[in-house]
Write a protein that holds these residues in place. Sequence first.
Motif, short mmCIF file in Angstrom:
data_model
loop_
_atom_site.label_atom_id
_atom_site.label_comp_id
_atom_site.label_asym_id
_atom_site.label_seq_id
_atom_site.Cartn_x
_atom_site.Cartn_y
_atom_site.Cartn_z
N TRP A 17 4.06 -5.49 4.09
CA TRP A 17 4.50 -5.61 2.71
C TRP A 17 3.41 -6.29 1.90
O TRP A 17 2.74 -7.20 2.39
N GLU A 55 5.77 -8.77 -1.93
CA GLU A 55 7.18 -8.93 -1.56
C GLU A 55 7.89 -9.95 -2.44
O GLU A 55 9.05 -9.78 -2.79
N LEU A 72 4.67 -1.06 0.25
CA LEU A 72 4.69 -0.87 1.70
C LEU A 72 3.42 -0.12 2.08
O LEU A 72 3.16 0.96 1.56
#
Length: 106
Positions: free
Chosen positions: A29, A32, A50
């Motif tokens: 990630w 995030e 992602l």
Amino acid sequence: MKLVYTHENRFLVANAHNILEQHDISTIWKNEYASSAIGEVASLDTWPELWVVDDADYDQAVHIISTALSAKNAPEWVCSNCDEKNDAAFELCWNCQSEPETVEVK
């Protein structure tokens, strides 16, 4: 590493992460927790991202995510075990965790 999926909704990115994890594709990630920076930077720049770790997995990852997310217009299904309605995106019944019955075409 290559960016494989981003969305403003963190839950959709988490769903994509889980789907790829089930297919043994390693991801990480980025952004995030960047939503706290909204106002200091453009909101688009704070969307969770992602990324696939191995560039060789990129094409497969894109295909898996696009296939999984394209089921949003698919019909709901009713669990044969508990008669609960389930969204097409659910691979298991949310209520009893049973798999949907598959009908074989002869």
